[in-house]
Scaffold this active site. Structure first.
Site, PDB file in Angstrom:
ATOM      1  N   ILE A 176       1.649   6.682  43.514  1.00  0.00           N
ATOM      2  CA  ILE A 176       1.698   5.742  42.560  1.00  0.00           C
ATOM      3  C   ILE A 176       0.945   4.361  42.336  1.00  0.00           C
ATOM      4  O   ILE A 176      -0.033   4.235  42.645  1.00  0.00           O
ATOM      5  CB  ILE A 176       2.554   5.422  43.821  1.00  0.00           C
ATOM      6  CG1 ILE A 176       3.739   3.874  43.008  1.00  0.00           C
ATOM      7  CG2 ILE A 176       2.082   4.139  44.205  1.00  0.00           C
ATOM      8  CD1 ILE A 176       5.006   3.606  43.950  1.00  0.00           C
ATOM      9  N   CYS A 177       1.568   4.227  40.835  1.00  0.00           N
ATOM     10  CA  CYS A 177       0.882   2.747  39.843  1.00  0.00           C
ATOM     11  C   CYS A 177       1.716   1.772  39.852  1.00  0.00           C
ATOM     12  O   CYS A 177       2.966   1.926  40.462  1.00  0.00           O
ATOM     13  CB  CYS A 177      -0.250   3.569  38.915  1.00  0.00           C
ATOM     14  SG  CYS A 177       0.636   4.440  37.447  1.00  0.00           S
ATOM     15  N   ASN A 178       1.835   0.722  38.766  1.00  0.00           N
ATOM     16  CA  ASN A 178       2.905   0.123  38.308  1.00  0.00           C
ATOM     17  C   ASN A 178       3.933   1.277  37.773  1.00  0.00           C
ATOM     18  O   ASN A 178       4.733   1.267  37.465  1.00  0.00           O
ATOM     19  CB  ASN A 178       2.905  -0.601  37.363  1.00  0.00           C
ATOM     20  CG  ASN A 178       3.150  -2.093  37.236  1.00  0.00           C
ATOM     21  OD1 ASN A 178       3.971  -2.160  38.427  1.00  0.00           O
ATOM     22  ND2 ASN A 178       4.150  -2.177  35.898  1.00  0.00           N
ATOM     23  N   GLY A 180       3.089   4.414  36.488  1.00  0.00           N
ATOM     24  CA  GLY A 180       3.460   6.224  36.044  1.00  0.00           C
ATOM     25  C   GLY A 180       2.005   6.826  35.420  1.00  0.00           C
ATOM     26  O   GLY A 180       1.791   7.636  35.962  1.00  0.00           O
ATOM     27  N   MET A 205       6.136   2.047  40.703  1.00  0.00           N
ATOM     28  CA  MET A 205       6.367   0.823  41.451  1.00  0.00           C
ATOM     29  C   MET A 205       8.143   0.572  40.633  1.00  0.00           C
ATOM     30  O   MET A 205       9.327  -0.390  41.393  1.00  0.00           O
ATOM     31  CB  MET A 205       5.369  -0.959  42.010  1.00  0.00           C
ATOM     32  CG  MET A 205       4.334   0.139  43.223  1.00  0.00           C
ATOM     33  SD  MET A 205       4.604   0.231  44.220  1.00  0.00           S
ATOM     34  CE  MET A 205       5.576  -0.943  44.894  1.00  0.00           C
TER      35      MET A 205
END
Length: 213
Positions: A176-178, A180, A205
């Site tokens: 996961i990141c902020n 995708g 996120m």
């Protein structure tokens, strides 16, 4: 100082067969600058994913080996030319080829393809407690410390080039990141290192927080 632009390699438009042959050289890497969901749906095995709409020059300068020649996959030639310019600004100068016709022409010839499973926050919540699931948070430490998913491990996506050795290849890994984008870069790196089951938490996120309220 940097070389004059006139002395840099010129990006050639390559048919899929030419592109494939060029990619087999150890001195060449494939960089896919399409969106994470396009990359996830279909991409050339062993390619990097650096979304052209994200922070392309920063991540290109961070993760791409400057001594390698680059073959580029993009939605259009104009996008590819813009990506070349951004990479040149951080010293990544050796883009030598562009895939004519994109992944459609590549797949139409039956050439090798790969994909990345995209999962929603709802799907992740259903599997998160399974023993073989490992969540990697690919954001920087500051963002991670401000808030993260319980039991996730913080390894910024570019650091996976070396820190992949800390991970179990038998696990099913979700990154996961902020949004995708950065997680897709991390996934492309892990796939190069031989990881088979890697998934992207679509929407990052932002999407996860919207789901859990």
């Amino acid at each position: 100082g940097p070389k004059p632009i006139s002395k840099l390699p010129q990006m050639k438009i390559l048919k899929p067969e030419e592109f494939q042959k060029a990619s087999e050289n150890d001195s060449v890497i494939v960089v896919d600058v399409r969106s994470y969901h396009a990359f996830g749906g279909l991409h050339i095995p062993q390619s990097y994913n650096l979304d052209s709409t994200g922070n392309l020059p920063t991540f290109a300068g961070w993760v791409l080996p400057p001594e390698k020649d680059i073959l580029l996959v993009a939605e259009t030639l104009d996008i590819a030319k813009e990506a070349v310019l951004w990479m040149q600004r951080v010293g990544i100068d050796n883009t030598i080829g562009f895939l004519e016709g994109g992944l459609h022409s590549w797949a139409a010839l039956g050439l090798p393809v790969s994909y990345v499973k995209q999962i929603s926050p709802e799907e992740y919540e259903k599997i998160k407690n399974e023993d073989d699931i490992l969540m990697i948070d690919g954001r920087d430490k500051l963002a991670f410390d401000e808030g993260h998913i319980e039991n996730s491990i913080n390894i910024p996506s570019p650091d996976l080039r070396k820190r992949y050795v800390e991970l179990d290849k038998d696990k099913k890994i979700v990154i996961i990141c902020n949004s995708g984008v950065r997680s897709s870069l991390g996934i492309s790196i892990l796939k190069q290192k031989g990881f088979k089951e890697v998934m992207n938490l679509s929407g990052g996120m932002q999407g996860y927080q919207a789901y859990i309220g």
